[in-house]
Design a protein around this motif. Sequence first.
Motif, mmCIF file in Angstrom:
data_model
loop_
_atom_site.group_PDB
_atom_site.id
_atom_site.type_symbol
_atom_site.label_atom_id
_atom_site.label_comp_id
_atom_site.label_asym_id
_atom_site.label_seq_id
_atom_site.Cartn_x
_atom_site.Cartn_y
_atom_site.Cartn_z
ATOM 1 N N ASP A 12 -31.144 29.487 2.156
ATOM 2 C CA ASP A 12 -31.088 28.171 2.784
ATOM 3 C C ASP A 12 -32.480 27.550 2.765
ATOM 4 N N LEU A 13 -32.558 26.301 2.365
ATOM 5 C CA LEU A 13 -33.830 25.579 2.362
ATOM 6 C C LEU A 13 -33.950 24.764 3.651
ATOM 7 N N TYR A 14 -34.925 25.099 4.484
ATOM 8 C CA TYR A 14 -35.149 24.347 5.718
ATOM 9 C C TYR A 14 -36.583 24.608 6.183
ATOM 10 N N GLY A 15 -37.031 23.832 7.148
ATOM 11 C CA GLY A 15 -38.359 24.037 7.713
ATOM 12 C C GLY A 15 -39.464 23.925 6.678
ATOM 13 N N ASP A 17 -40.115 25.760 4.090
ATOM 14 C CA ASP A 17 -39.644 25.902 2.705
ATOM 15 C C ASP A 17 -39.112 24.583 2.166
ATOM 16 N N MET A 18 -38.365 23.857 2.992
ATOM 17 C CA MET A 18 -37.816 22.583 2.555
ATOM 18 C C MET A 18 -38.928 21.560 2.329
ATOM 19 N N ARG A 19 -39.934 21.571 3.204
ATOM 20 C CA ARG A 19 -41.036 20.623 3.035
ATOM 21 C C ARG A 19 -41.828 20.912 1.760
ATOM 22 N N ARG A 22 -39.553 19.751 -1.213
ATOM 23 C CA ARG A 22 -39.525 18.289 -1.342
ATOM 24 C C ARG A 22 -40.853 17.770 -1.896
#
Length: 411
Positions: A12-15, A17-19, A22
């Motif tokens: 899952d990409l979040y927090g 890792d997601m930043r 992106r």
Amino acid sequence: MSKLQPVRGTHDLYGDDMRRHRHVVEVARDIASRYMFEEIIPPIFEFTDVFARSMGETSDVVSKEMYSMTDKGGENITLRPELTAGLCRAVISEGMAQNAPLKFFSHGPVFRYERPQKGRQRQFHQIDVEIIGVESPVADVESISLGARILDALGIFRRCTLEINTLGDMESRKNYRGALVKYFTSHKDQLSEDSLKRLEKNPMRILDSKDEGDKRLVASAPDFSEYLNEPSKDFFAKVKDGLTAVNIPFKINTRLVRGLDYYCHTAFEFITSDLGAQGTVMGGGRYDGLIESLGGPKLAGIGWGAGIERLAMLLEYVPMMARPVAIVPVSENEQAFAATLADDLRRAGIAVDMGYSGNVGKRMKRAGDRNARFAVIIGGDEIKSGQAQVRNMDSGEEKKIAFNQLQHFLK
């Protein structure tokens, strides 16, 4: 019922890792736009034949790693293992060839059934660029230059080495293929099972083998440079001169190859030692025969792909979310007014956070936790006076600001 978990090889990409993810995409998109690359997003799945024909049925990706299935309509489809084939299919099916040259930037998830490890997942993400319809080595230099500038903007370029090689033209490859067949046939008893199959169908793929016994044989195999004709040498010289002209250092790696017949001339990789065994962060090359092999017109092509997860791992900092302004209503009575103010500020381009409940103390704690720049405190007195109480969350300084001046003050 067992505890729900992500499928092995996915995440899952979040927090943070997601930043990071992106940031990689946004930087790549921005720089690609400076080179006038047009963004295109092909489907996540294609007919299986698109990849079997473009990557070769004897390749590890096609024979071992693709997620393929028969859909309810009886069609054989595959989750894309890379982006190039789908983009080339789009050129054919959308009738884009008449507008060549074409320059594409793309990104998105790809799928390969591999053993999950650091920097390698079964669902991962790539950025991809392609230049289609340009036979000149100028396109090779521009493609590599774009990759280098993206890596530089991400703060990664100085930790990477660009390795390049030439695969020559069709005549050169035919001569080299004959030399490889002769050499490896004389050592058939030492080849792995996979490489024995490659020897019959695509001997250049033996040079990519991960088998340790194959690697020992490859070390003494004929060198491609000895079989290059003059046009191929001249093409490669122009690529090297072009890279030197734009100050991109490189290293020649004569074992860097692409096995399929439509690959030719330039092959390249940006590699790093900072990711252990998964050292390639960007790789590509020229594929002048690919679109024709898929049933399209004869169009030259060159491009590369880069793993977003690997690039994200190499970032030296975590891009932060924009620091918001916190709206803090003193009580339920001011909630509606606060919501209207928050909407006005957001429409003016200001990031705003407003909690859904809690007293002033809890809301101010949330403002601190969210790393807010300012807290705009709104009580009954503030509404009557037409002035909000604004606290600078860094200095603690407070001042009264008229509601009609808030946008100007907070920007």
